[in-house]
Design an enzyme around this catalytic site. Structure first.
Site, short mmCIF file in Angstrom:
data_model
loop_
_atom_site.label_atom_id
_atom_site.label_comp_id
_atom_site.label_asym_id
_atom_site.label_seq_id
_atom_site.Cartn_x
_atom_site.Cartn_y
_atom_site.Cartn_z
N HIS B 84 0.82 -1.22 0.00
CA HIS B 84 0.00 0.00 0.00
C HIS B 84 0.85 1.26 0.00
CE1 HIS B 84 0.31 0.03 4.51
NE2 HIS B 84 0.12 1.32 4.37
N ASN B 211 -9.32 -4.00 6.75
CA ASN B 211 -8.45 -2.89 7.12
C ASN B 211 -8.57 -2.63 8.62
OD1 ASN B 211 -6.69 -0.75 6.86
ND2 ASN B 211 -8.16 0.63 5.90
N ASP B 220 1.06 -7.71 2.41
CA ASP B 220 1.19 -6.28 2.09
C ASP B 220 2.66 -5.87 1.98
OD1 ASP B 220 0.84 -3.62 1.71
OD2 ASP B 220 -0.36 -3.27 3.52
N SER B 653 4.06 2.45 8.43
CA SER B 653 3.82 1.47 7.37
C SER B 653 5.15 1.16 6.69
CB SER B 653 2.85 2.04 6.34
OG SER B 653 1.54 1.96 6.81
N PHE B 669 2.55 -3.23 8.73
CA PHE B 669 1.66 -2.62 7.73
C PHE B 669 0.33 -2.10 8.25
CE2 PHE B 669 -1.65 -5.80 6.69
CZ PHE B 669 -1.11 -6.98 7.20
#
Lengths: 719, 719
Positions: B84, B211, B220, B653, B669
């Site tokens: 992401h 999420n 991710d 992240s 993440f």
């Protein structure tokens, strides 16, 4: 190296096929001595032989409460069951001025105990005798409808004979789908009173959101009391009746249970289908469950819509709505679960293996042709399944139309000698039916019923021609407009909304109802021939299945036997015992549920808005934390509900949960969502039962809505 | 006896006040030696002194990737970060013909590695020096705006001096809200290429449904590579650039971690507010979070509506939509969490106690008046909070209007000497701005932008008069009809949709833009004085807060000191280190989450429908179960993600998660839903961070979407 999470298929490959898992089984009490070794190994401290006779303590303390279960818990006839099982009793005593649903109820003394609705019954099983020979004597050599009628007639004769003794209800039940028959004799108590009920927001905390959910935080219990006449025999409600003194009652345990502890449960599980054929498994998963959910959701929407506009209608349909929502969630969960357990495929492989094994046995020659005929009968029955489902829902989800159909059917049956009448329409059934007809008053609203019928019959109108029935087409037309006109006309010209009218027709002469000019009775008279015709066709098939399915069961029992496994009969509302232990649940990857919830969870879930609107006295008591003597010793928390791997199904609501010494530690009230498919398949990974912890009940009765006199009578005085 | 679940308030009463819990803390590397004892006690096997200098290994391997984090993982410049975080890079290289979002990407060799979007940057921190004296020298004695400008000017001068060295970006950051200032020097790598990305349905498995959720099953991660010019120095993308050889890179651990194991994490946490005042806590919970969620949900609806009708628009706004949905869920979770942790009340009591303690200390005389003024400034700032929120969202959620405002602001600033220009509008910012202006092409659709503006400005139009601004009223009218007409007029007569036009105006002479007859540039010119005026007012207040808030921090640090506790500065996008352990989560009563998920959970969640549409190659590989060498030794399952109690926030992240020996075991993440309030308050009951397990990444690269050459370069060759 390869490694996967062990699925049920893998478990089966290792010999843990369905039926083989430890703790699976709804055993007839008479089977318990034969599995006594397993029972003791699991932790039971008593003598399994003591459990063989359901007419002796402790099993004689277990009672049937409506379609569910309860237990005597005092020498003066106190009965413990679920809040949702006694919900009709609470509702019957509620009105906008005195809302017992909302506020709960504590009888200050016996004089304050409130009579249940007139059709509410407690039944204590006092006899359970094998009558296979008597039942089948006249049936042998017959087929189809004749076989069905012969079994039916023999059963009715046995029942009539049995019911000569006043105060008893009898029935003939069959085990293993027609292989064995038993005569069940039950003392029927008709004066039952409400003693103690928590508010809805305790008894049904979480409602539909939490229904079938673990972790759970509901105090789903209610206390009733059985009353009898001055002669000690069952009697209709009379103020001067006396508390019933049961032959046995359960003792509430002074301590509770926690993870790993032995528990057992006795109750009246309604129906299971675990020994059904592979084709029936496929029909259930691929058609029946999805379609039923679809129709019931539509009816739920109709009632909710109506209730929003009309508070009186909302109250009248509260019970029916709750039952619909319960059904929708149960069916959806059953579907999910059967898919998750790969039930269709596993059952098919199991059946294939059984048939392959059978092929090598000498009995194949006699059994196999019958088994093949069973398969054909099942396949043929699917042709009209959608129509049959709609008609069944139509009769269960209407109040006035159901009354009219019942009255016409009574009129129809009354022309026959009593013994020849259809079960449910004999003289013995009139009192119960009168109770139902009275109760309609509290559960009926014309506008709602018309909307429910519109929803169902619009579906009927869209069925393909071969499924449609001339009488229904004539009565309701072929278009929505014709349907609307027909319903308006009928409901505008019926007097059946009046209780006296309904009761009048129940007592009327045989042909009087058929000639009535009441619009709804006339409609019922028009529809009746069609319903009777459909019933005849069903009985023809049922007769053949009753005759032939024992061949399938005989093959299955023999097949299991050579696998070293005992077979319990599918549940059929007779008293059964299951045993297991308090068990956590690993519901999904990395998600574990511990088997004991605590009052802290009530606060966590509480939003102040229904269904998570715990009453202020409960929240205050939790904040105060006065738990002396009620805490779980091992975890230090105040218990609310607990989870076990006990084998249960619908009808087990209210079943007493006992510890290794046979003392009462919980009250069964639900299954987890992952396990509602257990009526078809017991998957040990997911099958759990949910129980109210008796410590929570006692704490509520001690500290929150005090009833010290009741605790004293229960043998667990307030601290 | 009384016993309750210990809440945070109870924990505080026992001395475990916020800040005191083991494992809380986003420590500046320079603080680590002073807490070295705790670090070793927690399980760290290295020397804490080695972590004090972020310009030396291992911390020098940690890089800033956009607003998040990554790490060098090979000597040839491979960088590991989240899918992401690199989503913009993947999106930039995707089109309907070659959809890397859907299908993922594996570069067969270095020649196939794909250039990132031009504004994508990696930054390696090479200097971190305390410059408090230099920054405050000219500010002392000043107040308000003058104080702000003096600090700003001193900072800019330090930055300009620092950036004389080519290839570096510098910034001045303040710690403890203005008490200490540091000059951060970062090597800026501008040629970054995509090397390996899993398909969306792996990299973002579960999307919005999962999420902030644990248990999680997302891969991710994405692998990038840093490139530099032939001279080894940062350069814009050129085919012939060479892989960058970082001074240090992390080694992937050969084994994984499981429950209880020590882990640590280094990264660039964006912003925390843990040392904000009680009044600011109240504003956040009672107004800012609920209002922001309301507005963002409206914008989400606008984009989704538009995307359903127009696939091209859907692709263009995919990134913005994802960011909005992320924000909505985060803010809602933050609100729930702060309420659950009773943050407003706890912070208020903590502040009251601090002030009471301070009252008895000699420094109260100097600190207390400043602290009281801070409280007044914060209260006054709330008067226009709704307008300010709408204007901020308007500038972040539009593409073309934001471009126009940026261009006008550049034109406005360009009249000043470079050093005096507003941060973000200096010569040094032009390249980054050009990248943003280019990227608009891929992220803009006129119809969508007009609808977004309509939603926001309709809200503005309804604000009470004191919050409204004449320039905005003039430009957009006072009614919905006037607003619609204004937007149609402006967007119908602008050339800014053309990339060359946008870039032209960025390079235009100072007063040229102001005189432009492009409708959108004219609109921006109209609005600019209002925005500058609002900015001036904010800076006046910010200046005072910058001057006075250190008094509050000084009191807090002293108060914590006498409690025996160290204080880390609130996060501010500088490199921080946190440590803790792999930790399960008891999320609710009777609900426990174990800290390791497995591939079995991917199958459980899979529905075949986005976002649970695991790619066929992954499902096949799971069914095959070829996990040799990647299984978790303790549990025997194939790991996917794991959970720790590491202290993180947005910006973390992509942060590398290291084991006790400093080897890479995971990639941070996400946070769990229960912990998204941790930017304001660390509640050890709920604060967890979610990491991709490196074993899952390696297995995917080995067995599912093979990249053997990459595994070799990573030092963990295919099995």
């Amino acid at each position: 190296m390869r490694k996967k999470t062990m699925g049920l298929a893998a478990a089966m490959a290792m010999g843990l096929a369905p039926g083989a898992q430890a703790d699976e089984g709804m055993w007839m009490p008479s089977q318990l001595p034969s599995i006594g070794k397993r029972l003791r190994a699991a932790g039971y401290q008593g003598n399994p032989a003591d459990l063989a006779d359901l007419t002796r303590p402790p099993l004689s303390a277990v009672v049937k409460v409506g379609g569910a279960t309860g237990a005597f818990v005092s020498g003066d006839g106190l009965v413990l069951t679920n809040h949702h099982v006694a919900f009709g009793v609470i509702q019957y005593n509620s009105n906008p001025q005195r809302d017992l649903i909302q506020h709960g109820f504590v009888a200050g003394d016996r004089a304050q105990e409130l009579p249940a609705n007139p059709d509410f019954r407690l039944r204590v099983t006092t006899g359970f005798d094998k009558v296979t020979e008597q039942v089948l004597a006249q049936a042998r050599g017959k087929t189809g409808r004749a076989y069905y009628d012969a079994v039916d007639a023999a059963g009715k004769a046995l029942v009539a004979e049995c019911e000569r003794e006043a105060g008893y209800r009898c029935s003939v039940v069959n085990m293993f789908y027609g292989r064995d028959f038993y005569l069940v004799k039950q003392l029927e108590i008709r004066d039952v009173r409400l003693v103690y009920a928590p508010p809805r927001a305790i008894g049904n905390y979480g409602d539909e959101v939490d229904n079938f959910v673990w972790p759970r935080h509901s105090g789903d219990f209610t206390v009733l009391r059985a009353y009898v006449g001055a002669d000690g025999k069952p009697a209709a409600y009379a103020r001067e009746n006396q508390p019933y003194h049961p032959p046995a009652h359960l003792q509430i345990a002074s301590e509770g249970v926690n993870e790993g502890d032995f528990v057992m449960l006795a109750g009246y599980p309604g129906t299971t289908y675990r020994h059904r054929t592979a084709a029936e498994f496929a029909d259930q998963v691929q058609w029946r469950l999805p379609k039923s959910v679809e129709v019931m959701k539509q009816l739920q929407g109709v009632i909710e819509d109506a209730g929003r506009a009309d508070k009186q209608a909302a109250i009248r349909y509260a019970s029916q709505l709750q039952s619909l929502k319960n059904g929708i969630k149960r069916f959806s969960g059953e579907l999910d679960g059967l898919k998750r357990s790969d039930a269709v495929e596993i059952r098919r492989k199991d059946e294939d293996a059984m048939l392959a094994w059978l092929g090598k046995q000498p009995q194949a020659r006699t059994l196999r042709p019958d088994i093949d005929t069973v398969a054909k009968l099942i396949a043929n029955g699917n042709a009209n399944r959608e129509r049959d489902l709609l008609f069944a829902i139509l009769q269960s989800q209407t109040q006035l139309l159901r009354s009219a159909l019942t009255l016409q059917r009574f009129a129809h049956e009354r022309a026959k000698p009593d013994a020849d009448r259809e079960t449910g329409y004999q003289q013995r059934d009139e009192e119960l039916t009168a109770g139902m007809l009275k109760q309609v008053q509290r559960r009926y609203d014309a506008a709602v019923e018309k909307r429910l019928l519109t929803a169902l019959l619009a579906r009927y109108q869209q069925l393909p021609d071969p499924q449609r029935v001339p009488e229904f087409d004539a009565a309701f037309g072929r278009t929505p407009a014709e349907l609307a006109a027909a319903l308006d006309r009928v409901y505008g010209a019926t007097q059946l909304g009046d209780e006296a009218q309904r009761l009048h027709w129940l007592k009327a002469a045989p042909d009087e109802a058929a000639r009535s000019d009441d619009a709804l009775l006339k409609l019922a008279a028009t529809l009746q021939p069609a319903l009777l015709r459909i019933e005849d066709q069903r009985k023809e098939r049922d007769g053949e299945l009753l005759r032939l399915r024992p061949a399938y069961m005989q093959a299955l029992i023999a097949y299991r036997e050579q696998q070293g496994r005992a077979v319990y009969p599918d549940a059929n509302s007779t008293l059964r015992v299951s045993y297991g232990k308090v068990t956590p649940l690993k519901a999904r990857d990395a998600v574990s549920y511990s088997p004991l919830t605590s009052t802290a969870g009530i606060v966590e879930k509480n939003t102040g808005v229904e269904p998570f609107d715990a009453p202020r006295p409960l929240l205050d008591a939790i904040a105060k934390g006065d738990y002396d003597g009620y805490l779980d010793k091992r975890s230090g928390v105040m218990p609310v509900d607990f989870l076990s791997n006990l084998d249960t199904t619908g009808g087990n609501s209210g079943s007493p949960v006992l510890n290794a010494h046979g003392q009462l530690v919980g009250l069964n009230f639900d299954s987890n969502w992952e396990a509602v498919s257990a009526s078809w398949m017991f998957d040990p990974r997911y099958k759990r039962a949910i129980h109210v912890d008796m410590r929570y009940m006692r704490w509520l009765m001690d500290k929150v809505y005090p009833a010290p006199q009741l605790l004293k009578e229960l043998g667990v005085p307030a601290r």
